[in-house]
Structure formats: C-alpha cells, structure tokens
Design a protein around this motif. Structure first.
Motif, PDB file in Angstrom:
ATOM      1  N   SER A  52       0.831  -1.209   0.000  1.00 15.62           N
ATOM      2  CA  SER A  52       0.000   0.000   0.000  1.00 15.62           C
ATOM      3  C   SER A  52       0.863   1.256   0.000  1.00 15.62           C
ATOM      4  N   LEU A  53       1.980   1.234   0.732  1.00 10.73           N
ATOM      5  CA  LEU A  53       2.873   2.397   0.735  1.00 10.73           C
ATOM      6  C   LEU A  53       3.480   2.616  -0.649  1.00 10.73           C
ATOM      7  N   ARG A  54       3.848   1.525  -1.326  1.00  9.98           N
ATOM      8  CA  ARG A  54       4.409   1.678  -2.673  1.00  9.98           C
ATOM      9  C   ARG A  54       3.379   2.293  -3.605  1.00  9.98           C
ATOM     10  N   GLN A  55       2.117   1.823  -3.512  1.00  9.50           N
ATOM     11  CA  GLN A  55       1.063   2.358  -4.375  1.00  9.50           C
ATOM     12  C   GLN A  55       0.802   3.833  -4.102  1.00  9.50           C
ATOM     13  N   ARG A  56       1.026   4.271  -2.861  1.00  8.51           N
ATOM     14  CA  ARG A  56       0.816   5.678  -2.520  1.00  8.51           C
ATOM     15  C   ARG A  56       2.013   6.541  -2.890  1.00  8.51           C
ATOM     16  N   LYS A 113       8.936   5.985  -1.163  1.00  6.44           N
ATOM     17  CA  LYS A 113      10.234   5.652  -1.749  1.00  6.44           C
ATOM     18  C   LYS A 113      11.235   5.320  -0.656  1.00  6.44           C
ATOM     19  N   ASP A 114      12.380   4.744  -1.089  1.00  4.85           N
ATOM     20  CA  ASP A 114      13.441   4.407  -0.134  1.00  4.85           C
ATOM     21  C   ASP A 114      13.832   5.634   0.691  1.00  4.85           C
ATOM     22  N   GLY A 115      13.926   5.431   2.002  1.00  2.00           N
ATOM     23  CA  GLY A 115      14.355   6.509   2.878  1.00  2.00           C
ATOM     24  C   GLY A 115      13.229   7.340   3.447  1.00  2.00           C
ATOM     25  N   ASP A 116      11.981   7.187   2.934  1.00  3.53           N
ATOM     26  CA  ASP A 116      10.846   7.924   3.505  1.00  3.53           C
ATOM     27  C   ASP A 116      10.600   7.472   4.943  1.00  3.53           C
ATOM     28  N   PHE A 165      11.370   3.608   5.360  1.00  3.58           N
ATOM     29  CA  PHE A 165      10.793   2.669   4.406  1.00  3.58           C
ATOM     30  C   PHE A 165      11.888   2.173   3.478  1.00  3.58           C
ATOM     31  N   VAL A 166      12.006   0.857   3.318  1.00  2.36           N
ATOM     32  CA  VAL A 166      12.984   0.238   2.430  1.00  2.36           C
ATOM     33  C   VAL A 166      12.240  -0.519   1.344  1.00  2.36           C
ATOM     34  N   ASP A 167      12.429  -0.124   0.100  1.00  6.00           N
ATOM     35  CA  ASP A 167      11.722  -0.766  -0.999  1.00  6.00           C
ATOM     36  C   ASP A 167      12.481  -2.003  -1.442  1.00  6.00           C
TER      37      ASP A 167
END
Length: 438
Positions: A415-419, A422-425, A436-438
């Motif tokens: 869900s975070l990726r869809q919103r 990105k890396d580091g958020d 957040f680590v993608d």
C-alpha cells in the motif's frame, strides 16, 4: 447541596496484560537448555456490581476514574506472571449502563449482586517458550501484554419501585408516602418541597408489602425540561402501578380534571409506554369542604371522556385524606391486588442484541489507514496495527523482524508503494518512526 445523584459519566480503564519474557535455561548439567521465558498474566477488568445498600450515584460525584491493575510480567524458568484481580465498582439497583460515545446499551443492573464487565483486561503476552520451533529452537521473541480496554460510560439510575406517586406540586404526595410507610420526606406548604425521589416500604393490613416512590412534582411542559420533574421522570419507568394524586380541594385555583389530563400528557410525552401502566386516581384532601363537589364534577368529566364504550374499564378513584388518613387502607389493598396481576414492564426489549454468529460474505476492508503529515512522514493508523505495535517487544531484533513480517502480511508495504513511498521515507506507527525500504 442535594445528596441525590442519578446520572453520571465515568471513565474506566482495564489493566494491561503482563509482558512475556525472553529467557533461557542455564542449569549446569543441562546442555542446550532452550527457551524458558514465561507468559505474562492477564490484566484486571473493571466490573460493575449491584449493591442493594446504595440508593444514589453519589459515590461518583468526586471519583469518576476507575483503573484496574496490570498483570504480572512473565518470569524465567517458564514461570507465568500472576493475573491481576478485577476492580469492582459498586452501583445501586436500577442502574442502566451505556457507552458514552455510541449510546449502545451495555446492561441494566437490577438484581443484588448482579455484575457487568464494562472494560476487559488485556491478555498476557507470550514468552519465548511459546515461539520455539524445529527451525528456531532458541527464539529471542516475546510479546508485550495486550492493552486493557478503555472507555467512557454513562450510568443512569432509575429507582426500583413497584408504585409511583405522580401529580402536580403540593397535591400531597409526600404526605401520603409518610402516612403509608415509615419514610420521612420533607413536607412543606410550598411548591417543589420534594427535590429528589423518596422511597418507602408499604405494608398493607393483610401483610402484603410493596415499594412506593414519591417523585418531585410535575408541571405542564415537564417532559420538555420545565420545572424539576423533568429530570426525575425516568424513575417512573420501572414502576408497575401509578398512583395519580390529585388535589380535589382546588386550593391552588386549578381544575382537578385539567390537572389529570396535563399530567397524563407529560407522562406520554416522556415515554408513550407509561400509559400502558395501570393507574389509580387518588383524590386527596377530601377533608376540605369544596372537595366533595369537585369530586362529583371530576367523575362526570371522566365519565364523559369514556363515553358509552361498555368495554372500556373505568379508572378506579379513591377519595382519601392524607391528614386524617381516611380511605388509606382500601387504597393500599387495591394497589396490592393490582400489583399481583400486573407484570413487570421491560424497559429495553428493543435494544437487546442476540449473541449470534452470522456466516456470510464480508467484503475485505483494509485493517489500516495511510495518511501523510505536513513533514512528509507517512502515518499508518488502525486499531489492529496499533495493537500489534503495542504488543511488540522492540528490545529484541527477532521481535522487530516479526513485526515487519506482520506488516508485510497485512499489505502495508504494498500500500505504501502504491501511494508513492520511496526508499528513505519516514513511516510512523503510533510513536515508532522507521525508514521505508523498498
């Protein structure tokens, strides 16, 4: 200051469950001892209990916060923590309990010793002995205890009385109660002498008994908030028989029949079902000369209202004098007879929710919500996720990794990726902030 309190809002908080423990066996001659962390104990619940010795909610005037104790933490050697005892809060008979936020009925406490759990204690967290498996025989994982339930509840007292005396102010209700029972209400020759409901135990000449309540005087518009009677109309709801006291002398300059109609209108405006209760008209102050003529006119007006309907039963009328006690005994015997054939009137039958399980398709609703703060931090909220966070022990890396797997399983990462994460958020759950680590 009035010593009667019949409506109050209180805060209750159950105890948190005890934390599970990470521990290992370290006996000298036990190689590879394995995990030995015990579970935490259950937190205490907040329980309401009826105490027949209480008559009002006065005890809650200055103490409106009740908190149960947390459970004991788990210990080494596989020892579980002790569960905490429940916190008992005593309330009078006739107390109705509602959730202050939703208005939902939680219970109606009417029997002595009856209990109601209003806040459930949290379960204890599991120790690492519970997480051992062939793949991970020595886990460093333990749960924190579950938070206890916290809520705001409304307590409303509706006194338990078989018979209720209603009528305009100064019609003699308090005098009648003092005559038919050993109650000693305040009696005065002015309006609104009675400021709170008074209860009295009545015993008839043949040994039968019942509880009678003298309620503060009603006036026209009481159901809309005029006068003192409005806040005490709720107490008439539990009564099975209504004694409608009317000043037949007309000393106040009012017409007795108009008084009778006005009071019935107020009862119906408060709760239409009050008119289902049997009534007895008590024609009081018959020791005054004008009362006899007024009683004749009253009976004529009442007969005219009923008309020629032969199937409609007339309301019994008892001429009495509270001062001389004339006519009291027949009134009490008839009231006792009526109580024997009148069932109790359920107050909340429409609000009873059956405890059933519904099997059917339920649309999958997200167990969390994602929003964004002004500083660009992603915020994840939701009751389920916040409970998982509170029950995670972040002192151990394995527990942190388990929490990350739980979030992934719930679909938080996707869900975070869809919103657009990105890396580091930065992502925040309750007070915990991570990258957040993608």
């Amino acid at each position: 200051m009035s010593m009667f309190l019949d409506q109050v809002t209180i805060d209750v908080k159950a105890g948190k469950g005890g934390d599970g423990m990470v521990a290992f066996r370290r006996e000298k001659y036990v190689p590879d001892g394995g995990p030995a962390g015990g579970d935490g104990g259950k937190g205490g619940s907040v329980v309401l209990m009826v105490d027949e010795g209480l008559r009002t909610l006065m005890d809650f005037r200055y103490n409106r916060h009740f908190k149960a104790q947390p459970g004991e933490n788990g210990m080494s050697k596989g020892m579980h923590g002790r569960g905490s005892e429940d916190t008992i809060v005593k309330v009078p008979q006739g107390t109705t309990v509602r959730d202050a936020e939703t208005g939902a009925l939680l219970g109606d406490l009417i029997e002595n010793g009856q209990t109601l759990v209003v806040a459930n204690g949290g379960r204890g967290g599991r120790g690492n002995i519970r997480f051992a498996s062939p793949r991970n025989p020595a886990p460093e994982i333990a749960e924190n205890g579950e938070p206890g339930q916290e809520r705001k509840i409304e307590l409303e007292l509706k006194v338990l009385a078989d018979v209720g005396l209603v009528g305009f102010p100064s019609v003699g209700k308090s005098t009648i109660l003092s005559v038919i029972s050993k109650a000693r209400p305040k009696i005065g020759a002015y309006h609104f002498t009675t400021l709170v409901p008074n209860l009295g135990m009545v015993t008839t000449s043949d040994g039968r008994s019942f509880v009678a309540a003298d309620l503060p005087g009603l006036i026209e518009g009481a159901s809309q908030g005029i006068g003192l009677g409005t806040q005490f109309l709720r107490h008439i709801e539990r009564t099975r028989v209504i004694l409608h006291v009317i000043d037949m002398s007309g000393m106040e300059g009012r017409d007795p029949y108009e008084d009778y109609l006005a009071i019935n209108k107020e009862l119906a405006s408060h709760n239409l079902r009050l008119l289902e209760r049997p009534q007895i008209i008590v024609a009081n102050k018959m020791d005054i000369p004008e009362a006899e003529e007024n009683l004749k006119n009253f009976k004529a007006a009442l007969a005219k209202e009923h008309g020629d309907d032969e199937f409609k039963e007339g309301i019994p009328i008892f001429p009495i004098s509270g001062v001389t006690r004339k006519g009291i005994e027949p009134l009490l015997n008839t009231t006792a007879d009526l109580l024997e054939v009148t069932p109790e009137f359920p107050l909340y039958e429409d609000e009873v929710v059956e405890d059933t399980v519904h099997y059917g398709f339920q649309s999958a609703e997200p167990e969390f919500e994602i929003s964004r703060d002004a500083d660009a931090t992603w915020v994840i909220s939701g009751e389920h996720i916040e409970r998982l966070f509170q029950m995670t022990n972040f002192d151990h890396d394995e527990s942190v990794m388990r929490f990350a797997r739980q979030l992934r399983g719930l679909g938080v990462d996707e869900s975070l990726r869809q919103r657009g994460a990105k890396d580091g958020d930065l992502v925040r759950i309750d007070s915990f902030v991570f990258e957040f680590v993608d």
